[in-house]
Design an enzyme around this catalytic site. Structure first.
Site, PDB file in Angstrom:
ATOM      1  N   HIS A 189       0.834  -1.193   0.000  1.00  0.00           N
ATOM      2  CA  HIS A 189       0.000   0.000   0.000  1.00  0.00           C
ATOM      3  C   HIS A 189       0.874   1.250   0.000  1.00  0.00           C
ATOM      4  CE1 HIS A 189      -4.047  -1.848   1.488  1.00  0.00           C
ATOM      5  NE2 HIS A 189      -3.479  -2.553   0.527  1.00  0.00           N
TER       6      HIS A 189
ATOM      7  N   GLU B 207       0.774   4.104   1.440  1.00  0.00           N
ATOM      8  CA  GLU B 207       1.145   4.746   2.709  1.00  0.00           C
ATOM      9  C   GLU B 207       2.388   4.093   3.306  1.00  0.00           C
ATOM     10  OE1 GLU B 207      -3.396   4.884   2.274  1.00  0.00           O
ATOM     11  OE2 GLU B 207      -1.787   3.392   2.021  1.00  0.00           O
TER      12      GLU B 207
ATOM     13  N   CYS C 293      -6.456   2.413   4.660  1.00  0.00           N
ATOM     14  CA  CYS C 293      -7.156   1.252   5.206  1.00  0.00           C
ATOM     15  C   CYS C 293      -6.820   1.147   6.690  1.00  0.00           C
ATOM     16  CB  CYS C 293      -6.745  -0.016   4.457  1.00  0.00           C
ATOM     17  SG  CYS C 293      -5.063  -0.579   4.810  1.00  0.00           S
TER      18      CYS C 293
ATOM     19  N   CYS D  29      -3.047   0.224   7.459  1.00  0.00           N
ATOM     20  CA  CYS D  29      -2.129   1.334   7.211  1.00  0.00           C
ATOM     21  C   CYS D  29      -2.293   2.420   8.267  1.00  0.00           C
ATOM     22  CB  CYS D  29      -2.370   1.924   5.819  1.00  0.00           C
ATOM     23  SG  CYS D  29      -1.801   0.868   4.472  1.00  0.00           S
TER      24      CYS D  29
END
Length: 210
Positions: free
Chosen positions: A60, A62, A99, A102
């Site tokens: 992801h 992030e 999410c 994260c």
């Protein structure tokens, strides 16, 4: 080190497709993150860097940013010139909100880096329709960690267009429904974060013995 591609400005169509704040964002499985990093060594020393990232190899975006934090924020865990601790102000413009996983990883990271402030602007909210969703709780964790989370408005899309997009002097043109969807999402985010604010008030009242 960061890929040279991450320094290239975004394609206009790609930016609009991924950042468009439509109600039903079908097919947008990637998250894009445009960032600005401001570094302050002292009262009279300020520098900044900017660029963009997207999900890669199942990671992801992030967490991908955190992988590059040493490159983007040198001296984050040490001292700068004359022993003064370097401070950073980081701003993200994300196509999706983080999410739950994260959000938790970011919260843990920020607890170890008090000299870094993070502000997140989001174009859309990720899996936040259900009242008891983990994503909603993740956003509240971020707010408690001091992160300012805001839904993008016209001026934020305009700023991103001017800063991160290869616009070729073409003016940013708002798509149909931009303002209405921004207002709708802002109200939704406020409702999500409100419980956190209520708990903060309860803590204050408890300290005052009320």
């Amino acid at each position: 080190m960061m890929s040279k591609l991450d320094r290239v400005l975004l394609n206009q169509r790609k930016f609009i497709y991924h950042y468009k704040n439509v109600r039903w964002a079908r097919g947008r499985h990637e998250t894009y993150l445009c960032f600005v990093v401001k570094k302050r060594n002292g009262p009279d020393s300020l520098s900044f860097d900017f660029g963009h990232l997207r999900n890669r190899n199942g990671c992801h975006v992030e967490l991908l940013f955190l992988r590059y934090i040493g490159v983007l924020c040198p001296g984050l865990w040490g001292s700068g010139v004359d022993g003064v601790r370097v401070s950073y102000a980081v701003t993200w413009f994300c196509s999706w909100s983080p999410c739950s996983n994260c959000a938790q990883r970011l919260t843990n990271f920020l607890s170890q880096t008090p000299n870094l402030r993070l502000r997140i602007f989001v174009a859309r909210l990720y899996f936040c329709d259900e009242e008891d969703s983990l994503e909603r709780e993740g956003l509240r964790h971020l707010q408690r960690a001091g992160v300012q989370i805001t839904v993008m408005t016209y001026k934020d899309f305009f700023y991103c267009w001017q800063t991160f997009v290869a616009s070729r002097e073409r003016c940013f043109k708002a798509w149909e429904g931009l303002r209405q969807n921004s207002v709708r999402l802002s109200r939704k985010l406020n409702r999500i974060l409100q419980p956190c604010q209520t708990e903060d008030l309860r803590d204050v009242f408890a300290l005052l013995g009320l």
